[in-house]
Design a protein around this motif. Structure first.
Motif, PDB file in Angstrom:
ATOM      1  N   LYS A  65     -28.383  -7.590  16.220  1.00  0.00           N
ATOM      2  CA  LYS A  65     -27.343  -8.334  17.193  1.00  0.00           C
ATOM      3  C   LYS A  65     -26.474  -8.836  16.238  1.00  0.00           C
ATOM      4  O   LYS A  65     -27.131  -9.856  15.567  1.00  0.00           O
ATOM      5  CB  LYS A  65     -28.015  -9.054  18.061  1.00  0.00           C
ATOM      6  CG  LYS A  65     -29.300  -8.347  18.863  1.00  0.00           C
ATOM      7  CD  LYS A  65     -28.895  -7.154  20.185  1.00  0.00           C
ATOM      8  CE  LYS A  65     -29.240  -6.509  20.896  1.00  0.00           C
ATOM      9  NZ  LYS A  65     -28.997  -4.866  21.494  1.00  0.00           N
ATOM     10  N   ILE A  66     -24.807  -9.105  16.723  1.00  0.00           N
ATOM     11  CA  ILE A  66     -24.231  -9.986  16.013  1.00  0.00           C
ATOM     12  C   ILE A  66     -24.438 -11.498  16.004  1.00  0.00           C
ATOM     13  O   ILE A  66     -24.779 -12.197  15.060  1.00  0.00           O
ATOM     14  CB  ILE A  66     -23.178  -9.919  16.469  1.00  0.00           C
ATOM     15  CG1 ILE A  66     -22.079 -10.080  15.431  1.00  0.00           C
ATOM     16  CG2 ILE A  66     -22.969 -10.523  17.234  1.00  0.00           C
ATOM     17  CD1 ILE A  66     -21.071 -10.178  15.983  1.00  0.00           C
ATOM     18  N   GLU A  67     -25.366 -11.607  17.496  1.00  0.00           N
ATOM     19  CA  GLU A  67     -25.616 -13.343  17.085  1.00  0.00           C
ATOM     20  C   GLU A  67     -27.021 -14.019  16.356  1.00  0.00           C
ATOM     21  O   GLU A  67     -27.411 -15.056  15.527  1.00  0.00           O
ATOM     22  CB  GLU A  67     -25.887 -14.323  18.501  1.00  0.00           C
ATOM     23  CG  GLU A  67     -27.371 -13.363  18.985  1.00  0.00           C
ATOM     24  CD  GLU A  67     -26.796 -12.190  19.957  1.00  0.00           C
ATOM     25  OE1 GLU A  67     -27.057 -11.535  20.842  1.00  0.00           O
ATOM     26  OE2 GLU A  67     -25.716 -11.270  19.686  1.00  0.00           O
ATOM     27  N   ASP A  68     -27.607 -12.419  15.979  1.00  0.00           N
ATOM     28  CA  ASP A  68     -28.321 -12.955  14.698  1.00  0.00           C
ATOM     29  C   ASP A  68     -27.865 -12.401  12.821  1.00  0.00           C
ATOM     30  O   ASP A  68     -28.501 -13.444  12.000  1.00  0.00           O
ATOM     31  CB  ASP A  68     -29.614 -11.684  14.780  1.00  0.00           C
ATOM     32  CG  ASP A  68     -30.702 -11.888  16.218  1.00  0.00           C
ATOM     33  OD1 ASP A  68     -30.480 -12.998  16.982  1.00  0.00           O
ATOM     34  OD2 ASP A  68     -31.030 -10.994  16.475  1.00  0.00           O
ATOM     35  N   GLY A  69     -27.095 -12.668  12.641  1.00  0.00           N
ATOM     36  CA  GLY A  69     -26.226 -12.356  11.920  1.00  0.00           C
ATOM     37  C   GLY A  69     -26.471 -10.970  11.273  1.00  0.00           C
ATOM     38  O   GLY A  69     -27.247  -9.708  12.032  1.00  0.00           O
ATOM     39  N   ALA A  70     -25.648 -10.443  10.432  1.00  0.00           N
ATOM     40  CA  ALA A  70     -25.465  -9.335   9.992  1.00  0.00           C
ATOM     41  C   ALA A  70     -26.741  -9.146   9.378  1.00  0.00           C
ATOM     42  O   ALA A  70     -27.123  -9.999   7.973  1.00  0.00           O
ATOM     43  CB  ALA A  70     -23.895  -9.202   8.488  1.00  0.00           C
ATOM     44  N   PRO A  71     -27.164  -7.847   8.945  1.00  0.00           N
ATOM     45  CA  PRO A  71     -28.662  -7.445   8.739  1.00  0.00           C
ATOM     46  C   PRO A  71     -28.993  -8.040   7.832  1.00  0.00           C
ATOM     47  O   PRO A  71     -29.691  -8.350   6.818  1.00  0.00           O
ATOM     48  CB  PRO A  71     -28.359  -6.000   9.097  1.00  0.00           C
ATOM     49  CG  PRO A  71     -28.089  -5.307  10.163  1.00  0.00           C
ATOM     50  CD  PRO A  71     -26.785  -6.849   9.894  1.00  0.00           C
ATOM     51  N   PHE A  72     -27.655  -7.761   6.468  1.00  0.00           N
ATOM     52  CA  PHE A  72     -28.223  -7.449   5.205  1.00  0.00           C
ATOM     53  C   PHE A  72     -27.770  -9.034   4.478  1.00  0.00           C
ATOM     54  O   PHE A  72     -28.181  -8.997   3.838  1.00  0.00           O
ATOM     55  CB  PHE A  72     -27.418  -6.917   4.155  1.00  0.00           C
ATOM     56  CG  PHE A  72     -25.702  -7.261   4.428  1.00  0.00           C
ATOM     57  CD1 PHE A  72     -24.725  -7.841   3.925  1.00  0.00           C
ATOM     58  CD2 PHE A  72     -24.759  -7.034   5.767  1.00  0.00           C
ATOM     59  CE1 PHE A  72     -24.122  -8.022   3.397  1.00  0.00           C
ATOM     60  CE2 PHE A  72     -23.470  -6.802   5.898  1.00  0.00           C
ATOM     61  CZ  PHE A  72     -22.595  -7.858   4.530  1.00  0.00           C
ATOM     62  N   LEU A  73     -27.519  -9.652   5.833  1.00  0.00           N
ATOM     63  CA  LEU A  73     -27.325 -12.057   5.941  1.00  0.00           C
ATOM     64  C   LEU A  73     -29.247 -12.282   6.241  1.00  0.00           C
ATOM     65  O   LEU A  73     -29.034 -13.378   5.355  1.00  0.00           O
ATOM     66  CB  LEU A  73     -26.127 -12.117   6.029  1.00  0.00           C
ATOM     67  CG  LEU A  73     -24.735 -11.160   5.403  1.00  0.00           C
ATOM     68  CD1 LEU A  73     -23.253 -12.454   5.523  1.00  0.00           C
ATOM     69  CD2 LEU A  73     -24.759 -11.090   3.709  1.00  0.00           C
ATOM     70  N   ILE A  74     -29.197 -11.499   7.169  1.00  0.00           N
ATOM     71  CA  ILE A  74     -30.821 -12.420   7.734  1.00  0.00           C
ATOM     72  C   ILE A  74     -31.403 -13.051   6.580  1.00  0.00           C
ATOM     73  O   ILE A  74     -32.050 -12.413   6.102  1.00  0.00           O
ATOM     74  CB  ILE A  74     -31.537 -11.860   8.327  1.00  0.00           C
ATOM     75  CG1 ILE A  74     -30.847 -11.395   9.678  1.00  0.00           C
ATOM     76  CG2 ILE A  74     -32.653 -12.389   9.017  1.00  0.00           C
ATOM     77  CD1 ILE A  74     -31.008 -10.196  10.128  1.00  0.00           C
ATOM     78  N   GLY A  75     -31.683 -14.530   6.092  1.00  0.00           N
ATOM     79  CA  GLY A  75     -32.678 -14.760   5.192  1.00  0.00           C
ATOM     80  C   GLY A  75     -32.424 -15.263   4.422  1.00  0.00           C
ATOM     81  O   GLY A  75     -32.721 -14.998   3.443  1.00  0.00           O
ATOM     82  N   VAL A  76     -31.141 -14.322   4.032  1.00  0.00           N
ATOM     83  CA  VAL A  76     -30.204 -14.892   2.586  1.00  0.00           C
ATOM     84  C   VAL A  76     -29.836 -16.216   2.617  1.00  0.00           C
ATOM     85  O   VAL A  76     -28.883 -16.149   3.333  1.00  0.00           O
ATOM     86  CB  VAL A  76     -29.365 -14.139   2.072  1.00  0.00           C
ATOM     87  CG1 VAL A  76     -28.938 -13.665   1.024  1.00  0.00           C
ATOM     88  CG2 VAL A  76     -30.509 -12.091   2.099  1.00  0.00           C
ATOM     89  N   PRO A  77     -29.864 -16.572   0.874  1.00  0.00           N
ATOM     90  CA  PRO A  77     -28.876 -18.111   1.366  1.00  0.00           C
ATOM     91  C   PRO A  77     -27.343 -18.002   1.167  1.00  0.00           C
ATOM     92  O   PRO A  77     -27.414 -17.028   0.593  1.00  0.00           O
ATOM     93  CB  PRO A  77     -29.161 -18.176  -0.051  1.00  0.00           C
ATOM     94  CG  PRO A  77     -30.587 -17.530  -1.009  1.00  0.00           C
ATOM     95  CD  PRO A  77     -30.602 -16.614   0.346  1.00  0.00           C
ATOM     96  N   GLU A  78     -26.782 -18.580   1.905  1.00  0.00           N
ATOM     97  CA  GLU A  78     -25.340 -18.563   1.869  1.00  0.00           C
ATOM     98  C   GLU A  78     -24.864 -18.491   0.462  1.00  0.00           C
ATOM     99  O   GLU A  78     -23.080 -18.034   0.682  1.00  0.00           O
ATOM    100  CB  GLU A  78     -25.237 -19.754   2.729  1.00  0.00           C
ATOM    101  CG  GLU A  78     -24.920 -20.293   4.066  1.00  0.00           C
ATOM    102  CD  GLU A  78     -25.139 -21.031   4.900  1.00  0.00           C
ATOM    103  OE1 GLU A  78     -24.263 -21.999   4.311  1.00  0.00           O
ATOM    104  OE2 GLU A  78     -24.701 -21.035   6.271  1.00  0.00           O
ATOM    105  N   SER A  79     -25.278 -19.115  -0.464  1.00  0.00           N
ATOM    106  CA  SER A  79     -24.284 -19.079  -1.460  1.00  0.00           C
ATOM    107  C   SER A  79     -25.251 -17.180  -2.271  1.00  0.00           C
ATOM    108  O   SER A  79     -24.070 -17.377  -3.026  1.00  0.00           O
ATOM    109  CB  SER A  79     -25.860 -19.765  -2.554  1.00  0.00           C
ATOM    110  OG  SER A  79     -26.989 -19.426  -2.183  1.00  0.00           O
TER     111      SER A  79
END
Length: 197
Positions: A65-79
């Motif tokens: 779901k787009i509201e959860d974030g892109a799958p490969f970015l979930i749990g990844v630091p924004e940096s």
């Protein structure tokens, strides 16, 4: 230059703009209908996943779901988002360069569509959202003329549906002799002269 080149160029634009955006700017507003820079970056990232799955014809994971974030970015630091987007962008561009990938039907998040329509739409999507991030952070976006024409064609093709669906705003008038990409930005419901207020 053909549609495969345009897809590659639009992905490269988006990845480059994300790579040049400090994480400290992620909370800034953008020209994209109430999205912050962070939300536009995530939207581009999710689009890369959509586009790659469309190219490879891999099934769409219904749990994404787009509201959860892109799958490969979930749990990844924004940096680390820029580096992850660069990796995903490269994989997506390669997928759309495969022989025959623009032919026949595919799917967009599970909905059947002609592959060429998806490719044209996503080429426009990546370029316009790259402009969103660039404008939000006070930068210009150098869009080659041929890519600008392709983006304009793609935006005009989906604009009525986009306005009906609420993901495009009302067209912003742009002078008729403006560069094609500037007209595409206006047709997508954005003010090409937008600056942070």
């Amino acid at each position: 230059m053909d549609h495969t080149d345009h897809m590659r160029q639009s992905i490269d634009l988006a990845v480059s703009v994300i790579g040049g955006t400090p994480v400290e700017r992620y909370g800034d507003p953008s020209p994209c209908a109430e999205f912050t820079v962070r939300e536009v970056v995530n939207h581009i990232a999710f689009g890369l996943v959509l586009a790659q799955r469309s190219a490879t014809r891999e099934p769409w994971d219904e749990s994404w779901k787009i509201e959860d974030g892109a799958p490969f970015l979930i749990g990844v630091p924004e940096s680390e988002w820029a580096a992850r987007c660069a990796e995903e962008g490269e994989a997506t561009a390669r997928a759309w360069a495969e022989p025959g990938v623009w032919d026949g039907d595919s799917h967009m998040g599970g909905s059947p569509m002609p592959a060429a329509v998806i490719g044209q739409m996503m080429t426009s999507e990546f370029a316009v959202h790259a402009w969103d991030v660039a404008a939000a952070t006070g930068r210009d976006l150098d869009v080659p003329a041929a890519l600008g024409e392709a983006v304009l064609e793609g935006i005009l093709a989906v604009a009525p549906m986009g306005r009906e669906g609420g993901w495009f705003g009302a067209e912003v008038p742009v002078r008729p002799d403006a560069p094609a990409f500037e007209r595409a930005v206006g047709a997508s419901g954005r003010d090409p002269g937008w600056t942070r207020g």
